[in-house]
Design a protein around this motif. Structure first.
Motif, PDB file in Angstrom:
ATOM      1  N   GLU A  65      34.728  31.142  42.863  1.00 28.80           N
ATOM      2  CA  GLU A  65      34.243  32.783  43.387  1.00 28.80           C
ATOM      3  C   GLU A  65      33.137  33.439  42.497  1.00 28.80           C
ATOM      4  O   GLU A  65      33.398  33.478  41.206  1.00 28.80           O
ATOM      5  N   ILE A  90      38.036  48.530  42.835  1.00 25.43           N
ATOM      6  CA  ILE A  90      39.352  48.303  43.377  1.00 25.43           C
ATOM      7  C   ILE A  90      40.445  49.464  43.047  1.00 25.43           C
ATOM      8  O   ILE A  90      40.393  49.892  41.999  1.00 25.43           O
ATOM      9  N   LYS A 135      39.456  49.601  50.791  1.00 29.52           N
ATOM     10  CA  LYS A 135      38.288  48.743  51.159  1.00 29.52           C
ATOM     11  C   LYS A 135      36.843  49.410  51.124  1.00 29.52           C
ATOM     12  O   LYS A 135      35.723  48.835  51.506  1.00 29.52           O
ATOM     13  N   LEU A 184      34.040  48.690  47.808  1.00 29.45           N
ATOM     14  CA  LEU A 184      34.044  47.561  47.165  1.00 29.45           C
ATOM     15  C   LEU A 184      32.844  46.733  47.175  1.00 29.45           C
ATOM     16  O   LEU A 184      31.952  46.689  48.490  1.00 29.45           O
ATOM     17  N   SER A 185      32.530  46.090  46.277  1.00 29.20           N
ATOM     18  CA  SER A 185      31.320  45.248  46.049  1.00 29.20           C
ATOM     19  C   SER A 185      31.667  43.778  46.657  1.00 29.20           C
ATOM     20  O   SER A 185      32.983  43.694  46.713  1.00 29.20           O
ATOM     21  N   ASP A 186      30.846  43.004  46.695  1.00 25.95           N
ATOM     22  CA  ASP A 186      31.096  41.437  47.106  1.00 25.95           C
ATOM     23  C   ASP A 186      32.041  40.995  45.970  1.00 25.95           C
ATOM     24  O   ASP A 186      32.912  40.196  46.396  1.00 25.95           O
ATOM     25  N   ASP A 195      34.224  42.618  43.976  1.00 28.16           N
ATOM     26  CA  ASP A 195      35.344  43.144  44.135  1.00 28.16           C
ATOM     27  C   ASP A 195      36.264  42.347  45.333  1.00 28.16           C
ATOM     28  O   ASP A 195      37.333  41.903  45.160  1.00 28.16           O
ATOM     29  N   PHE A 196      35.658  42.222  46.463  1.00 26.83           N
ATOM     30  CA  PHE A 196      36.254  41.403  47.334  1.00 26.83           C
ATOM     31  C   PHE A 196      36.609  39.982  47.120  1.00 26.83           C
ATOM     32  O   PHE A 196      37.801  39.583  47.185  1.00 26.83           O
ATOM     33  N   ASN A 197      35.883  39.459  46.273  1.00 27.59           N
ATOM     34  CA  ASN A 197      36.339  38.172  45.531  1.00 27.59           C
ATOM     35  C   ASN A 197      37.278  38.190  44.919  1.00 27.59           C
ATOM     36  O   ASN A 197      38.008  37.319  44.805  1.00 27.59           O
ATOM     37  N   ILE A 256      39.767  40.267  44.953  1.00 27.06           N
ATOM     38  CA  ILE A 256      40.937  40.541  45.595  1.00 27.06           C
ATOM     39  C   ILE A 256      41.431  39.177  46.251  1.00 27.06           C
ATOM     40  O   ILE A 256      42.673  38.719  46.084  1.00 27.06           O
ATOM     41  N   ASP A 257      40.319  38.594  46.768  1.00 29.27           N
ATOM     42  CA  ASP A 257      40.903  37.133  47.203  1.00 29.27           C
ATOM     43  C   ASP A 257      41.111  35.951  46.552  1.00 29.27           C
ATOM     44  O   ASP A 257      42.196  35.244  46.492  1.00 29.27           O
ATOM     45  N   GLU A 298      45.984  42.047  46.634  1.00 27.27           N
ATOM     46  CA  GLU A 298      46.665  42.735  47.517  1.00 27.27           C
ATOM     47  C   GLU A 298      48.285  42.323  47.967  1.00 27.27           C
ATOM     48  O   GLU A 298      48.985  42.847  47.929  1.00 27.27           O
TER      49      GLU A 298
END
Length: 301
Positions: free
Chosen positions: A170, A184, A212, A215-217, A219-221, A223-224, A229
């Motif tokens: 990622e 985040i 949410k 968040l930037s891409d 940040d989402f990456n 988190i995943d 979470e």
């Protein structure tokens, strides 16, 4: 999630540690480079072998690492020799076992920068400094062996996060890149029927979530990739303690305690009462604790 901010003094110290270690391997490294045209080209380009360019390569900042990584991508049909990879692997393993603890100690990193949940400590054993965490290769050593021993490609991390990162490729931010700020932020959500007990820290009928909205891409990456979470869903007891304290400590008590602190009394008081620091790498769950107290401080006001 947490950036590794290095001041000038720390930078000088950790790079001195690195140079002292690498100087022991200069001769053998030169032999390897002379036999591997790709590695030689990646490090020196059209220049001849020289120690100045070599050290610049090994101590590249995050932006230069990115440029070299892209150069490696362009030449991805040309591979390093097996002997070269074997040599770099041995050098990395030696660095990990003999130098990582010294670097982490100078940086004062006590919590994983990827999750801020799991603590990492250094300790003395048999005359050597040991380190309970691991070193993550921000750019994978299997895909980018050329960067295997570059200092700022080696991220001190907990075993859980290092293991999770190995599973996926990622796009996330290098923690050493201080030009980027993570957005985040943790928050609580609750069932309206349990609102009163929840507000007094007596109920666990609420959820821990990540806001949410901003968040930037990357940040989402993060988190995943690190299951942030889901991992923080299990931290309700930390949130309950903060909620309870935010209701229990009245202004008179806060004023008395704040007199203990000479500078930034409100900031120090919140750190003292609720367990967070501005430098989140020095305390596990510090970022989470700060986010939750900011949420409830706002509600009280």
């Amino acid at each position: 999630m947490i950036r590794i901010v290095i001041d000038k003094d720390q930078k000088e110290k950790i790079e001195k540690i690195y140079r002292r270690w690498f100087n022991k391997h200069l001769d053998s490294f030169k032999e390897v480079v002379d036999k591997d045209e790709k590695l030689k080209n990646i490090i020196f380009g059209e220049n001849e072998y020289n120690e100045k360019d070599l050290l610049y390569f090994l101590l590249m900042d995050t932006e230069s690492l990115k440029i070299v990584k892209e150069k490696c991508d362009v030449n991805n049909t040309i591979f390093l020799k097996e002997e070269t990879i074997g040599y770099l692997t041995k050098r990395y393993e030696n660095f990990r076992s003999s130098q990582a603890a010294k670097i982490v100690e100078e940086l004062k990193i006590l919590s994983c920068p990827y999750c801020n949940q799991i603590g990492m400590i250094t300790y003395q054993k048999d005359g050597k400094r040991k380190f309970t965490g691991e070193l993550d290769h921000y750019y994978s050593k299997s895909k980018y062996p050329e960067l295997m021993i570059c200092l700022y490609n080696l991220i001190p991390a907990c075993r859980v996060c290092n293991g999770l990162k190995k599973e996926k490729n990622e796009k996330i931010i290098n923690p050493y890149d201080i030009s980027y700020k993570s957005n985040i932020t943790f928050k609580t959500t609750f069932d309206d029927e349990c609102k009163l007990d929840y507000l007094f820290g007596k109920s666990d009928h609420f959820k821990i979530e990540i806001d949410k909205n901003k968040l930037s891409d990357e940040d989402f990456n993060e988190i995943d990739l690190f299951h942030l979470e889901k991992r923080y869903e299990q931290s309700k007891n930390y949130a309950q303690e903060i909620i309870l304290k935010s209701m229990a400590y009245d202004p008179i008590y806060n004023e008395k305690i704040s007199k203990m602190f000479n500078e930034n009394p409100e900031e120090k008081l919140n750190q003292y009462l609720y367990g967070y620091r501005d430098d989140h790498l020095k305390r596990s769950f510090s970022k989470f604790n700060q986010d939750i107290i900011n949420e409830f401080k706002g509600r009280k006001e």
